[in-house]
Design a protein around this motif. Structure first.
Motif, PDB file in Angstrom:
ATOM      1  N   CYS A  18       0.840  -1.184   0.000  1.00 53.91           N
ATOM      2  CA  CYS A  18       0.000   0.000   0.000  1.00 53.91           C
ATOM      3  C   CYS A  18       0.882   1.243   0.000  1.00 53.91           C
ATOM      4  N   PRO A  19       0.321   2.402  -0.319  1.00 52.10           N
ATOM      5  CA  PRO A  19       1.093   3.640  -0.223  1.00 52.10           C
ATOM      6  C   PRO A  19       1.505   3.912   1.225  1.00 52.10           C
ATOM      7  N   ALA A  20       2.588   4.642   1.389  1.00 50.95           N
ATOM      8  CA  ALA A  20       3.096   4.952   2.734  1.00 50.95           C
ATOM      9  C   ALA A  20       2.044   5.657   3.580  1.00 50.95           C
ATOM     10  N   LYS A  21       1.256   6.523   2.977  1.00 51.14           N
ATOM     11  CA  LYS A  21       0.206   7.244   3.705  1.00 51.14           C
ATOM     12  C   LYS A  21      -0.788   6.270   4.341  1.00 51.14           C
ATOM     13  N   VAL A  22      -1.131   5.220   3.628  1.00 54.93           N
ATOM     14  CA  VAL A  22      -2.044   4.203   4.149  1.00 54.93           C
ATOM     15  C   VAL A  22      -1.336   3.363   5.207  1.00 54.93           C
ATOM     16  N   GLY A  23      -0.124   2.936   4.911  1.00 49.98           N
ATOM     17  CA  GLY A  23       0.631   2.086   5.827  1.00 49.98           C
ATOM     18  C   GLY A  23       0.909   2.730   7.167  1.00 49.98           C
ATOM     19  N   ARG A  24       1.204   4.017   7.152  1.00 55.40           N
ATOM     20  CA  ARG A  24       1.494   4.713   8.415  1.00 55.40           C
ATOM     21  C   ARG A  24       0.295   4.691   9.358  1.00 55.40           C
ATOM     22  N   ASN A  25      -0.906   4.644   8.799  1.00 54.41           N
ATOM     23  CA  ASN A  25      -2.140   4.678   9.592  1.00 54.41           C
ATOM     24  C   ASN A  25      -2.845   3.325   9.633  1.00 54.41           C
ATOM     25  N   ILE A  26      -2.132   2.242   9.390  1.00 52.23           N
ATOM     26  CA  ILE A  26      -2.769   0.938   9.204  1.00 52.23           C
ATOM     27  C   ILE A  26      -3.526   0.455  10.443  1.00 52.23           C
ATOM     28  N   ARG A  27      -3.038   0.746  11.625  1.00 49.48           N
ATOM     29  CA  ARG A  27      -3.748   0.307  12.843  1.00 49.48           C
ATOM     30  C   ARG A  27      -5.043   1.090  13.035  1.00 49.48           C
ATOM     31  N   LYS A  28      -5.006   2.376  12.758  1.00 53.44           N
ATOM     32  CA  LYS A  28      -6.216   3.198  12.828  1.00 53.44           C
ATOM     33  C   LYS A  28      -7.215   2.724  11.777  1.00 53.44           C
ATOM     34  N   THR A  57     -36.400 -14.132  14.515  1.00 53.13           N
ATOM     35  CA  THR A  57     -35.519 -13.249  13.750  1.00 53.13           C
ATOM     36  C   THR A  57     -34.247 -13.998  13.378  1.00 53.13           C
ATOM     37  N   GLU A  58     -33.856 -13.875  12.118  1.00 52.23           N
ATOM     38  CA  GLU A  58     -32.628 -14.537  11.666  1.00 52.23           C
ATOM     39  C   GLU A  58     -31.412 -13.860  12.291  1.00 52.23           C
ATOM     40  N   GLU A  59     -30.472 -14.673  12.761  1.00 52.88           N
ATOM     41  CA  GLU A  59     -29.249 -14.162  13.369  1.00 52.88           C
ATOM     42  C   GLU A  59     -28.085 -14.359  12.417  1.00 52.88           C
ATOM     43  N   PHE A  60     -27.128 -13.450  12.506  1.00 51.13           N
ATOM     44  CA  PHE A  60     -25.995 -13.468  11.595  1.00 51.13           C
ATOM     45  C   PHE A  60     -24.681 -13.442  12.374  1.00 51.13           C
ATOM     46  N   GLY A  61     -23.667 -14.021  11.776  1.00 51.51           N
ATOM     47  CA  GLY A  61     -22.305 -13.944  12.281  1.00 51.51           C
ATOM     48  C   GLY A  61     -21.429 -13.403  11.159  1.00 51.51           C
ATOM     49  N   LEU A  62     -20.141 -13.312  11.417  1.00 51.71           N
ATOM     50  CA  LEU A  62     -19.209 -12.799  10.420  1.00 51.71           C
ATOM     51  C   LEU A  62     -18.237 -13.886   9.991  1.00 51.71           C
ATOM     52  N   SER A  63     -17.926 -13.894   8.719  1.00 55.23           N
ATOM     53  CA  SER A  63     -16.903 -14.782   8.176  1.00 55.23           C
ATOM     54  C   SER A  63     -16.088 -13.957   7.191  1.00 55.23           C
ATOM     55  N   TYR A  64     -14.815 -13.719   7.525  1.00 53.96           N
ATOM     56  CA  TYR A  64     -13.982 -12.870   6.680  1.00 53.96           C
ATOM     57  C   TYR A  64     -12.523 -13.268   6.809  1.00 53.96           C
ATOM     58  N   ASN A  65     -11.730 -12.778   5.874  1.00 59.86           N
ATOM     59  CA  ASN A  65     -10.278 -12.942   5.915  1.00 59.86           C
ATOM     60  C   ASN A  65      -9.654 -11.645   5.405  1.00 59.86           C
ATOM     61  N   GLU A  66      -8.415 -11.718   4.970  1.00 62.34           N
ATOM     62  CA  GLU A  66      -7.735 -10.496   4.516  1.00 62.34           C
ATOM     63  C   GLU A  66      -8.435  -9.850   3.328  1.00 62.34           C
ATOM     64  N   ASP A  67      -9.154 -10.641   2.542  1.00 60.42           N
ATOM     65  CA  ASP A  67      -9.864 -10.081   1.393  1.00 60.42           C
ATOM     66  C   ASP A  67     -10.883  -9.025   1.817  1.00 60.42           C
ATOM     67  N   ALA A  68     -11.500  -9.220   2.959  1.00 61.86           N
ATOM     68  CA  ALA A  68     -12.476  -8.248   3.455  1.00 61.86           C
ATOM     69  C   ALA A  68     -11.799  -6.920   3.764  1.00 61.86           C
ATOM     70  N   PHE A  69     -10.629  -6.967   4.380  1.00 56.76           N
ATOM     71  CA  PHE A  69      -9.891  -5.745   4.700  1.00 56.76           C
ATOM     72  C   PHE A  69      -9.455  -5.032   3.422  1.00 56.76           C
ATOM     73  N   ILE A  70      -8.959  -5.780   2.448  1.00 53.58           N
ATOM     74  CA  ILE A  70      -8.540  -5.210   1.171  1.00 53.58           C
ATOM     75  C   ILE A  70      -9.740  -4.595   0.451  1.00 53.58           C
ATOM     76  N   TYR A  71     -10.862  -5.319   0.454  1.00 49.86           N
ATOM     77  CA  TYR A  71     -12.090  -4.796  -0.157  1.00 49.86           C
ATOM     78  C   TYR A  71     -12.476  -3.470   0.492  1.00 49.86           C
ATOM     79  N   TRP A  72     -12.469  -3.423   1.812  1.00 53.02           N
ATOM     80  CA  TRP A  72     -12.861  -2.218   2.531  1.00 53.02           C
ATOM     81  C   TRP A  72     -11.924  -1.060   2.201  1.00 53.02           C
ATOM     82  N   LEU A  73     -10.618  -1.319   2.206  1.00 59.57           N
ATOM     83  CA  LEU A  73      -9.670  -0.259   1.878  1.00 59.57           C
ATOM     84  C   LEU A  73      -9.913   0.302   0.477  1.00 59.57           C
ATOM     85  N   ASN A  74     -10.087  -0.590  -0.484  1.00 57.38           N
ATOM     86  CA  ASN A  74     -10.193  -0.174  -1.886  1.00 57.38           C
ATOM     87  C   ASN A  74     -11.565   0.343  -2.302  1.00 57.38           C
TER      88      ASN A  74
END
Length: 101
Positions: A18-28, A57-74
């Motif tokens: 990722c660009p340095a600007k993104v990487g510097r703030n990766i935890r945030k 009422t239908e209940e939901f959980g989460l199933s994700y991996n690194e692809d979810a984080f990449i999707y969110w960033l992009n």
């Protein structure tokens, strides 16, 4: 910038470029991602139905991996059409930051 992504229950390690600007703030950015991911108002493909409660009422959980984080960033956080994050197999340089899921 190279960011190492580790997983608590998996031995696989993924590297993110990722660009340095993104990487510097990766935890945030990771905290913002979790806020988005766990907000039931957000209709994303990582919600998985797992049953029906006593009220019917239908209940939901989460199933994700690194692809979810990449999707969110992009597509959510930096949605100007230019991708800011990519998964890479073997980095040429040592990662500057590390995050865990």
């Amino acid at each position: 910038m190279i960011v190492k992504i580790g997983f608590e229950y998996e031995e696989d390690t993924v590297y993110l470029r990722c660009p340095a600007k993104v990487g510097r703030n990766i935890r945030k950015l990771q905290r913002e991602f979790f806020s988005w991911l766990y907000d039931r108002k957000n209709d994303h493909p990582y919600w998985v139905p797992f049953g029906v409660n006593q009220d019917g009422t239908e209940e939901f959980g989460l199933s994700y991996n690194e692809d979810a984080f990449i999707y969110w960033l992009n597509n959510v956080r930096f949605k100007r059409g230019k991708k800011v994050a990519f998964i890479i197999k073997k980095p040429k340089y040592l990662p500057k930051k590390t995050i865990s899921f």
